[in-house]
Design an enzyme around this catalytic site. Sequence first.
Site, PDB file in Angstrom:
ATOM      1  N   SER A  47       0.849  -1.194   0.000  1.00  0.00           N
ATOM      2  CA  SER A  47       0.000   0.000   0.000  1.00  0.00           C
ATOM      3  C   SER A  47       0.887   1.247   0.000  1.00  0.00           C
ATOM      4  CB  SER A  47      -0.941  -0.038   1.212  1.00  0.00           C
ATOM      5  OG  SER A  47      -1.889   0.986   1.132  1.00  0.00           O
ATOM      6  N   HIS A  61      -2.677  -1.021  -3.205  1.00  0.00           N
ATOM      7  CA  HIS A  61      -3.827  -0.161  -2.953  1.00  0.00           C
ATOM      8  C   HIS A  61      -3.661   1.132  -3.750  1.00  0.00           C
ATOM      9  CE1 HIS A  61      -4.582  -2.159   1.226  1.00  0.00           C
ATOM     10  NE2 HIS A  61      -5.111  -2.850   0.239  1.00  0.00           N
ATOM     11  N   ASP A  89      -5.075  -5.041   5.840  1.00  0.00           N
ATOM     12  CA  ASP A  89      -5.382  -5.847   4.660  1.00  0.00           C
ATOM     13  C   ASP A  89      -4.195  -6.752   4.357  1.00  0.00           C
ATOM     14  OD1 ASP A  89      -6.812  -6.810   2.487  1.00  0.00           O
ATOM     15  OD2 ASP A  89      -6.192  -5.190   1.151  1.00  0.00           O
TER      16      ASP A  89
END
Length: 193
Positions: A15, A42, A135
Amino acid sequence: MPKLHVFRAIVIGISFGGVKALEALLGALPKDFPLPVLIVQHISPESGNGMAKLLDAVCNIHVKEADEQELPISGTVYLAPPNYHLMVEPDGKLGLSTDPPVNYARPSIDVLFETAAEAFGNGLIGVILTGFGADGSRGLKRIKEMGGVTVVQDPNDAAARPMPENAILAVKPDYIVTLSALPRLFSSLSEIV
């Protein structure tokens, strides 16, 4: 005696700080790297395919956005397209989905990791890199349960510590390494038969 693996793929979740980290990691992999690499980064739903083009231009290994029903091949990196979950179907082909976000994200790392764990079993290497949130932690746990190898970036080496820290809390990783050590680890793991 250590468990013997014949690896079929690497999955990576990343991310915040991802583009710079992926440039360093993928830039160190050779053109003939023996495994496909599947990545969820992400990104904004409005992002185009600029990230795949940028990484492909600066890396020896081929980088592209994943296509529906594509069979991943060695020497290629597949990025989840913006606003699509990237999945691995039971037959090993890639799938794309606009199902609701998971962990506030679409694409979600957990979706990729859990489906890849089911498809590849102990032939999978799962990697969590820099980022915020949790996540990927649940998916990394599933990879471990299925006999795959789990790798987490050292939180002290990450641009953002929370994703690696949450992954370490969720599962005792097989390896905790710096970003610069990952290409060497990938090479050594891909030689295990």
